[in-house]
Design a protein around this motif. Structure first.
Motif, PDB file in Angstrom:
ATOM      1  N   LEU A 169      10.024  24.005  27.739  1.00  0.00           N
ATOM      2  CA  LEU A 169       8.705  24.554  28.066  1.00  0.00           C
ATOM      3  C   LEU A 169       8.539  25.965  27.507  1.00  0.00           C
ATOM      4  N   GLY A 170       7.512  26.129  26.648  1.00  0.00           N
ATOM      5  CA  GLY A 170       7.271  27.435  26.024  1.00  0.00           C
ATOM      6  C   GLY A 170       6.198  28.235  26.731  1.00  0.00           C
ATOM      7  N   GLU A 171       5.247  28.752  25.942  1.00  0.00           N
ATOM      8  CA  GLU A 171       4.196  29.608  26.507  1.00  0.00           C
ATOM      9  C   GLU A 171       2.823  29.013  26.217  1.00  0.00           C
ATOM     10  N   ALA A 172       2.432  29.096  24.941  1.00  0.00           N
ATOM     11  CA  ALA A 172       1.114  28.593  24.526  1.00  0.00           C
ATOM     12  C   ALA A 172       1.166  28.318  23.032  1.00  0.00           C
ATOM     13  N   PRO A 173       0.336  27.407  22.547  1.00  0.00           N
ATOM     14  CA  PRO A 173       0.342  27.132  21.112  1.00  0.00           C
ATOM     15  C   PRO A 173      -0.026  28.372  20.296  1.00  0.00           C
ATOM     16  N   GLY A 174       0.529  28.439  19.096  1.00  0.00           N
ATOM     17  CA  GLY A 174       0.135  29.481  18.138  1.00  0.00           C
ATOM     18  C   GLY A 174      -0.860  28.882  17.143  1.00  0.00           C
ATOM     19  N   ARG A 175      -1.116  29.637  16.080  1.00  0.00           N
ATOM     20  CA  ARG A 175      -2.145  29.195  15.111  1.00  0.00           C
ATOM     21  C   ARG A 175      -1.805  27.872  14.426  1.00  0.00           C
ATOM     22  N   GLN A 176      -0.542  27.730  14.027  1.00  0.00           N
ATOM     23  CA  GLN A 176      -0.144  26.488  13.320  1.00  0.00           C
ATOM     24  C   GLN A 176      -0.282  25.279  14.241  1.00  0.00           C
ATOM     25  N   GLU A 177       0.106  25.486  15.499  1.00  0.00           N
ATOM     26  CA  GLU A 177       0.050  24.398  16.486  1.00  0.00           C
ATOM     27  C   GLU A 177      -1.412  24.013  16.736  1.00  0.00           C
ATOM     28  N   ALA A 178      -2.276  25.033  16.819  1.00  0.00           N
ATOM     29  CA  ALA A 178      -3.705  24.773  17.094  1.00  0.00           C
ATOM     30  C   ALA A 178      -4.383  24.060  15.915  1.00  0.00           C
TER      31      ALA A 178
ATOM     32  N   ARG B 123       0.282  19.840  17.212  1.00  0.00           N
ATOM     33  CA  ARG B 123       1.715  19.611  17.505  1.00  0.00           C
ATOM     34  C   ARG B 123       2.372  20.889  18.034  1.00  0.00           C
ATOM     35  N   PRO B 124       3.244  20.759  19.067  1.00  0.00           N
ATOM     36  CA  PRO B 124       3.870  21.954  19.636  1.00  0.00           C
ATOM     37  C   PRO B 124       5.018  22.478  18.776  1.00  0.00           C
ATOM     38  N   PHE B 125       5.214  23.760  18.816  1.00  0.00           N
ATOM     39  CA  PHE B 125       6.385  24.391  18.205  1.00  0.00           C
ATOM     40  C   PHE B 125       6.661  23.915  16.773  1.00  0.00           C
ATOM     41  N   ILE B 126       5.690  24.160  15.910  1.00  0.00           N
ATOM     42  CA  ILE B 126       5.937  23.816  14.499  1.00  0.00           C
ATOM     43  C   ILE B 126       5.896  25.055  13.601  1.00  0.00           C
TER      44      ILE B 126
ATOM     45  N   ARG C  45       7.120  29.352  13.136  1.00  0.00           N
ATOM     46  CA  ARG C  45       8.447  29.991  12.962  1.00  0.00           C
ATOM     47  C   ARG C  45       9.322  29.832  14.200  1.00  0.00           C
ATOM     48  N   SER C  46       8.738  30.103  15.374  1.00  0.00           N
ATOM     49  CA  SER C  46       9.589  29.986  16.576  1.00  0.00           C
ATOM     50  C   SER C  46       9.941  28.528  16.846  1.00  0.00           C
ATOM     51  N   GLY C  47       9.034  27.631  16.490  1.00  0.00           N
ATOM     52  CA  GLY C  47       9.308  26.209  16.649  1.00  0.00           C
ATOM     53  C   GLY C  47      10.481  25.762  15.785  1.00  0.00           C
TER      54      GLY C  47
ATOM     55  N   THR D 179       6.903  21.057  25.061  1.00  0.00           N
ATOM     56  CA  THR D 179       5.516  21.365  25.401  1.00  0.00           C
ATOM     57  C   THR D 179       5.407  22.823  25.854  1.00  0.00           C
ATOM     58  N   SER D 180       4.220  23.205  26.272  1.00  0.00           N
ATOM     59  CA  SER D 180       3.976  24.549  26.802  1.00  0.00           C
ATOM     60  C   SER D 180       3.051  24.413  27.997  1.00  0.00           C
ATOM     61  N   PRO D 181       3.082  25.379  28.933  1.00  0.00           N
ATOM     62  CA  PRO D 181       2.173  25.276  30.081  1.00  0.00           C
ATOM     63  C   PRO D 181       0.717  25.374  29.644  1.00  0.00           C
TER      64      PRO D 181
ATOM     65  N   CYS E 281      15.522  32.544  26.796  1.00  0.00           N
ATOM     66  CA  CYS E 281      14.379  33.327  26.307  1.00  0.00           C
ATOM     67  C   CYS E 281      13.472  32.445  25.436  1.00  0.00           C
ATOM     68  N   HIS E 282      12.290  32.969  25.128  1.00  0.00           N
ATOM     69  CA  HIS E 282      11.380  32.265  24.226  1.00  0.00           C
ATOM     70  C   HIS E 282      11.885  32.480  22.793  1.00  0.00           C
ATOM     71  N   PRO E 283      11.806  31.449  21.942  1.00  0.00           N
ATOM     72  CA  PRO E 283      12.320  31.636  20.574  1.00  0.00           C
ATOM     73  C   PRO E 283      11.606  32.744  19.796  1.00  0.00           C
TER      74      PRO E 283
HETATM   75  N1  URA Z   1       5.031  28.948  21.190  1.00  0.00           N
HETATM   76  C1  URA Z   1       4.897  28.230  22.321  1.00  0.00           C
HETATM   77  O1  URA Z   1       5.223  28.729  23.400  1.00  0.00           O
HETATM   78  N2  URA Z   1       4.428  26.991  22.242  1.00  0.00           N
HETATM   79  C2  URA Z   1       4.090  26.392  21.090  1.00  0.00           C
HETATM   80  O2  URA Z   1       3.696  25.240  21.077  1.00  0.00           O
HETATM   81  C3  URA Z   1       4.246  27.172  19.918  1.00  0.00           C
HETATM   82  C4  URA Z   1       4.715  28.434  19.991  1.00  0.00           C
END
Ligand code: URA
Length: 191
Positions: free
Chosen positions: A45-54, A58-61, A63-65, A85-87, A158-160
């Motif tokens: 479980l992460g935080e929220a999608p970033g620009r690439q994800e939006a 797809r989640p975490f695709i 740099r941190s993904g 996923t992310s909350p 920690c978060h990536p």
């Molecule tokens: N960071 C997050 O926490 N979630 C994502 O899906 C992408 C980056």
């Protein structure tokens, strides 16, 4: 529940997310419900999608993904057997998601968790802790530890994105994942 029924339920929740008026008030782009196995033993479980994800849904695709997915692979887990996923399910309009947004969005997440029933939920950073533990956790002090709450087992790291900024955090995140791997193996030996 059978795996195919869980998949149908997750698809239904994804539709709810896609049609959620409140989520859309705080966010933009494609909804990012999450991906992976509908009966995953481990949920990340992460935080929220970033620009690439939006852009892709797809989640975490980004740099941190890439970092997260590579550490998952390094401990011998396959992406298809975990759930990522992310909350918060949409790219927040302003940087870090607000508390109000997290508390609303977690309603969707709770439904996903009730379907998947993961054995361990890996909380990647502060927002994940806020979403599921309802409180701020000092990640620097508590990373690499498990805790039980409400009948669930949580593992804190920690978060990536943080690990990408601070080399020492990247090292400790890898060490945390080694511990996670050991936890998963203990269970396999018992069953
Ligand atoms: N960071 C997050 O926490 N979630 C994502 O899906 C992408 C980056």
């Amino acid at each position: 529940m059978k795996k195919s029924d869980r998949e149908k339920e997750l698809a239904r929740i994804a539709e709810e997310i896609a049609g959620c008026r409140l989520c859309r008030e705080w966010g933009t782009g494609e909804p990012v419900p999450g991906e992976g196995s509908a009966k995953a033993e481990v949920l990340f479980l992460g935080e929220a999608p970033g620009r690439q994800e939006a852009k892709t849904g797809r989640p975490f695709i980004g740099r941190s993904g890439k970092l997260l997915r590579s550490i998952i692979a390094d401990i011998g887990l396959k992406e298809e057997e975990v759930y990522i996923t992310s909350p918060v399910k949409y790219l927040p309009l302003r940087g870090t998601p607000s508390r109000e947004n997290v508390l609303h969005s977690r309603e969707h997440l709770m439904k996903q968790i009730a379907v998947i029933e993961p054995r361990i939920i890996v909380l990647l950073g502060n927002t994940a802790c806020l979403a599921l533990l309802d409180r701020k956790v000092e990640i620097t002090k508590n990373h690499g530890t498990t805790l039980q709450d409400g009948g669930r087992i949580f593992f804190i790291t920690c978060h990536p994105a943080y690990a990408l900024r601070f080399p020492a955090a990247k090292i400790s995140m890898r060490e945390d994942f080694e511990k996670l791997s050991a936890l998963l193996h203990i269970k396999q030996k018992i069953t």
